[in-house]
Design a protein around this motif. Structure first.
Motif, PDB file in Angstrom:
ATOM      1  N   LEU A 181       0.857  -1.180   0.000  1.00  0.00           N
ATOM      2  CA  LEU A 181       0.000   0.000   0.000  1.00  0.00           C
ATOM      3  C   LEU A 181       0.898   1.236   0.000  1.00  0.00           C
ATOM      4  N   HIS A 187      -8.747   8.091   3.829  1.00  0.00           N
ATOM      5  CA  HIS A 187      -7.975   6.890   4.105  1.00  0.00           C
ATOM      6  C   HIS A 187      -7.701   6.062   2.851  1.00  0.00           C
ATOM      7  N   CYS A 237      -4.423   6.234   1.213  1.00  0.00           N
ATOM      8  CA  CYS A 237      -3.320   5.521   1.859  1.00  0.00           C
ATOM      9  C   CYS A 237      -3.466   4.007   1.719  1.00  0.00           C
ATOM     10  N   ASN A 238      -4.686   3.499   1.968  1.00  0.00           N
ATOM     11  CA  ASN A 238      -4.864   2.041   1.946  1.00  0.00           C
ATOM     12  C   ASN A 238      -5.344   1.518   0.595  1.00  0.00           C
ATOM     13  N   TYR A 281      -8.325  -0.817   0.585  1.00  0.00           N
ATOM     14  CA  TYR A 281      -8.279  -2.097   1.297  1.00  0.00           C
ATOM     15  C   TYR A 281      -8.422  -1.830   2.795  1.00  0.00           C
ATOM     16  N   SER A 294      -6.366  -2.526   7.117  1.00  0.00           N
ATOM     17  CA  SER A 294      -4.925  -2.521   6.837  1.00  0.00           C
ATOM     18  C   SER A 294      -4.127  -1.752   7.874  1.00  0.00           C
ATOM     19  N   LEU A 324      -3.787   1.371   8.156  1.00  0.00           N
ATOM     20  CA  LEU A 324      -3.099   2.478   7.498  1.00  0.00           C
ATOM     21  C   LEU A 324      -4.144   3.538   7.176  1.00  0.00           C
ATOM     22  N   CYS A 329      -0.097   9.769   5.476  1.00  0.00           N
ATOM     23  CA  CYS A 329      -0.431   8.386   5.770  1.00  0.00           C
ATOM     24  C   CYS A 329       0.339   7.922   7.000  1.00  0.00           C
ATOM     25  N   ASN A 364       0.505   4.656  10.263  1.00  0.00           N
ATOM     26  CA  ASN A 364       0.018   3.410  10.847  1.00  0.00           C
ATOM     27  C   ASN A 364      -0.863   3.750  12.048  1.00  0.00           C
ATOM     28  N   ASP A 371     -10.644   0.020  10.503  1.00  0.00           N
ATOM     29  CA  ASP A 371      -9.260   0.269  10.093  1.00  0.00           C
ATOM     30  C   ASP A 371      -8.316  -0.839  10.554  1.00  0.00           C
TER      31      ASP A 371
END
Length: 270
Positions: free
Chosen positions: A212, A224, A227-228, A231, A234, A236, A244, A246, A253
């Motif tokens: 990603l 989001h 960044c992801n 998906y 993740s 992220l 972005c 973690n 999320d």
């Protein structure tokens, strides 16, 4: 896309300033909503992503149904490994990327076409076997061909990306939905680099090499998907600072079975 190239910090500061001006203008009393037959208010500036991945803005044109080009954006280099010459007529920029060579054709890919009968499917069209394609090659469930420089592939629909023992034209994508015609979950929208080391996001059967967007990539706050890549689970997200990171804001999320300690602030999955 990635934070380290193309002066991310300065561009984000310029972007935030421009968005604040736009927001203030649209918050004035007496402002009217965009008519249903128009895409935007003429003169309006909104966030956009430069071809190389950096943030920018684009202005709504006088017609109200189209935007101008995203700016300020860095020009794509025309020299170096895999780059087309400035006179080649090839693409001058790209979208989204950094896995580089990821090895193997993947479960959904096939080897180089064997030169047998070819079909009617055009380049980048879904396919099942080499014989479906005009190019005589079906990899990752789409018709493709080998490439050596970025201008060998049609832009902006595709990019020349190293994969396994060679490089092939791969369809560009913004989110997972863009790769759905090629079959899920095998075909995924992933972050990598084109043949000229330009950041891109493309559809492929990445397997364990699927990536990603990198941490610290610029994004519109709380977008989001930027960044992801669409998906969920993740861990992220795009923070309120527009990068972005973690972490999480809601349980969706987090990986399945975990909960988020956050809410209005960035939290962790537990």
């Amino acid at each position: 896309m990635a934070s380290h190239p193309r002066h991310r910090t300065l561009q984000r500061a310029l972007l935030v300033a421009s968005l604040m001006v736009v927001g203030a203008a649209h918050g004035c009393a007496g402002s009217e909503e965009t008519p249903p037959d128009k895409l935007c208010d003429p003169g309006e500036n909104i966030f956009c992503r430069c071809p190389g991945g950096d943030p920018g803005t684009k202005e709504c044109l006088e017609t109200g149904n189209a935007f101008g080009e995203c700016s300020p954006c860095e020009e794509r280099p025309t020299s170096g490994p895999g780059a087309q010459s400035s006179s080649s007529g090839g693409p001058s920029s790209s979208s989204g990327a950094g896995a580089g060579d990821v090895g193997g054709a993947g479960a959904g890919g096939m080897a180089q076409g064997g030169g047998g009968p070819t079909g009617d499917a055009a380049l980048l069209a879904p396919c099942q076997v080499d014989g479906d394609c005009q190019s005589g090659r079906c990899d990752h469930s789409y018709c493709t061909k080998a490439c050596a420089v970025v201008s060998d592939c049609p832009y902006p629909q595709s990019e020349c990306v190293p994969f396994g023992d060679d490089a092939i034209c791969m369809p560009t994508c913004t989110t997972a939905v863009d790769c759905s015609p090629f079959g899920a979950p095998q075909s995924q929208c992933g972050f990598t680099q084109a043949i000229d080391n330009w950041d891109v996001t493309v559809c492929a059967d990445w397997g364990d090499a699927h990536q990603l967007m990198p941490v610290n990539t610029d994004c519109l706050p709380f977008d989001h998907t930027a960044c992801n890549l669409g998906y969920p689970h993740s861990e992220l997200v795009c923070t309120e600072q527009g990068i972005c990171a973690n972490g999480c804001y809601i349980n969706n999320d987090c990986p399945s079975g975990e909960t988020c300690s956050g809410g209005s602030t960035l939290g962790t999955c537990q």
